[in-house]
Design a protein around this motif. Structure first.
Motif, PDB file in Angstrom:
ATOM      1  N   PRO A  13      34.265  43.415  53.953  1.00 44.40           N
ATOM      2  CA  PRO A  13      34.844  42.552  52.916  1.00 44.40           C
ATOM      3  C   PRO A  13      36.135  43.153  52.369  1.00 44.40           C
ATOM      4  N   ALA A  14      37.094  42.302  52.069  1.00 39.05           N
ATOM      5  CA  ALA A  14      38.393  42.781  51.597  1.00 39.05           C
ATOM      6  C   ALA A  14      38.265  43.611  50.330  1.00 39.05           C
ATOM      7  N   GLU A  15      37.376  43.200  49.428  1.00 40.07           N
ATOM      8  CA  GLU A  15      37.225  43.922  48.168  1.00 40.07           C
ATOM      9  C   GLU A  15      36.773  45.367  48.399  1.00 40.07           C
ATOM     10  N   LYS A  60      43.042  39.928  51.005  1.00 42.85           N
ATOM     11  CA  LYS A  60      42.997  39.848  49.542  1.00 42.85           C
ATOM     12  C   LYS A  60      44.294  39.290  48.968  1.00 42.85           C
ATOM     13  N   ARG A 108      36.392  32.993  47.605  1.00 37.41           N
ATOM     14  CA  ARG A 108      36.496  32.859  46.152  1.00 37.41           C
ATOM     15  C   ARG A 108      36.026  31.467  45.716  1.00 37.41           C
ATOM     16  N   GLY A 111      29.401  36.549  49.168  1.00 39.45           N
ATOM     17  CA  GLY A 111      30.723  36.719  49.744  1.00 39.45           C
ATOM     18  C   GLY A 111      30.890  37.982  50.561  1.00 39.45           C
ATOM     19  N   ALA A 112      29.967  38.940  50.404  1.00 39.86           N
ATOM     20  CA  ALA A 112      30.063  40.206  51.139  1.00 39.86           C
ATOM     21  C   ALA A 112      29.192  40.225  52.391  1.00 39.86           C
ATOM     22  N   TYR A 155      39.628  30.985  50.585  1.00 40.75           N
ATOM     23  CA  TYR A 155      39.174  32.089  51.425  1.00 40.75           C
ATOM     24  C   TYR A 155      40.315  32.591  52.295  1.00 40.75           C
ATOM     25  N   SER A 203      38.258  41.441  58.314  1.00 40.11           N
ATOM     26  CA  SER A 203      38.092  41.502  56.861  1.00 40.11           C
ATOM     27  C   SER A 203      38.228  40.099  56.292  1.00 40.11           C
ATOM     28  N   TRP A 204      37.635  39.880  55.132  1.00 40.94           N
ATOM     29  CA  TRP A 204      37.630  38.522  54.583  1.00 40.94           C
ATOM     30  C   TRP A 204      37.330  38.541  53.090  1.00 40.94           C
ATOM     31  N   THR A 205      37.609  37.415  52.453  1.00 39.56           N
ATOM     32  CA  THR A 205      37.222  37.193  51.067  1.00 39.56           C
ATOM     33  C   THR A 205      36.972  35.709  50.872  1.00 39.56           C
TER      34      THR A 205
END
Length: 247
Positions: free
Chosen positions: A200-202, A223, A174, A143-144, A184, A170-172
């Motif tokens: 990545p959002a995290e 996020k 799940r 995911g990253a 997502y 930015s993105w995520t």
């Protein structure tokens, strides 16, 4: 004799009330994990679009520094398959789970400076398959990877019209395991500027991060909207809320 009859009738009423309470309790019992998973498979056609993707969403304290955010829905994509909606690397990674239906919507923030597409992909997988996919994404940190960015839904005539591959900031992604859905979100600047170093959002939401996605709140946007979509799906499937925000 009359006394005996009254006693029998009284016992019958008590017994009937008890049986009724047992039946009511059974009807009101929380669904089992298997029931919720099965219900989750049908959410794409059982959940109204305004429930899954609300017209406006308020995020209290979810912005940079604990600021409040508000997003307005500006477009909903026609529900359909996944072939044209995912970059090849992400499509390949998700392929083992299959794709029944993909639903997407795009939002903008209150200042109309950011645009965010959120998606809910209903898979064909069973529960063990979703667990396996979740484990692979987690173990390999898929995911990253910047090759795994979701595609935005750039609706014409909206602030997201110029939201393309090069604008993703930015993105995520799940992989849910209690319902057969991949959630997502991907965010970018509404002015169409190119982003050379998406994050990545995290990572972008970590305190002290000074990248453009972090300082602009684009990581927070991705996020928070993914969190909200997760919560909506779980609530619709009868699962207690587990994410940072409740719908």
């Amino acid at each position: 004799m009359a006394i005996a009859a009254c006693l029998v009738l009284g016992m019958g009423l008590i017994g009937g009330a008890a049986a009724g309470s047992w039946l009511t309790g059974a009807a009101d019992a929380a669904p089992t994990p298997a029931d919720s998973f099965a219900k989750g498979r049908d959410l794409w056609h059982d959940t109204p679009v305004d429930t899954l993707f609300p017209r406006t969403i308020d995020g209290l304290g979810v912005g940079p520094g604990g600021s409040d955010r508000r997003w307005t829905r500006i477009a909903v994509a026609p529900d359909g398959g996944c072939a044209q909606a995912l970059d090849p690397a992400l499509a390949k990674a998700l392929a083992p789970a299959g794709c029944t239906r993909l639903m997407r919507a795009t939002y903008t923030d209150a200042t109309r400076s950011s645009v965010i597409t959120v998606g809910a992909l209903t898979t064909k997988s069973d529960a063990p398959g979703m667990l396996k996919l979740n484990s692979r994404f987690s173990t390999d940190n898929l995911g990253a990877r910047t090759t795994m960015l979701p595609l935005p839904y750039a609706a014409k005539g909206t602030p997201a019209a110029g939201f393309g591959r090069a604008q993703r900031a930015s993105w995520t992604v799940r992989i849910l395991t209690d319902v057969p859905v991949v959630v997502y979100a991907v965010s970018g600047f509404a002015d169409g500027r190119t982003v050379t170093d998406p994050q990545p959002a995290e990572s972008a939401v970590r305190p002290g991060t000074t990248t453009a996605p972090a300082e602009s709140g684009l990581g927070n946007d991705a996020k928070a909207l993914a969190d909200r979509t997760e919560a909506i799906l779980r609530k619709a499937a009868g699962i207690p809320g587990q994410t940072t925000e409740e719908p």
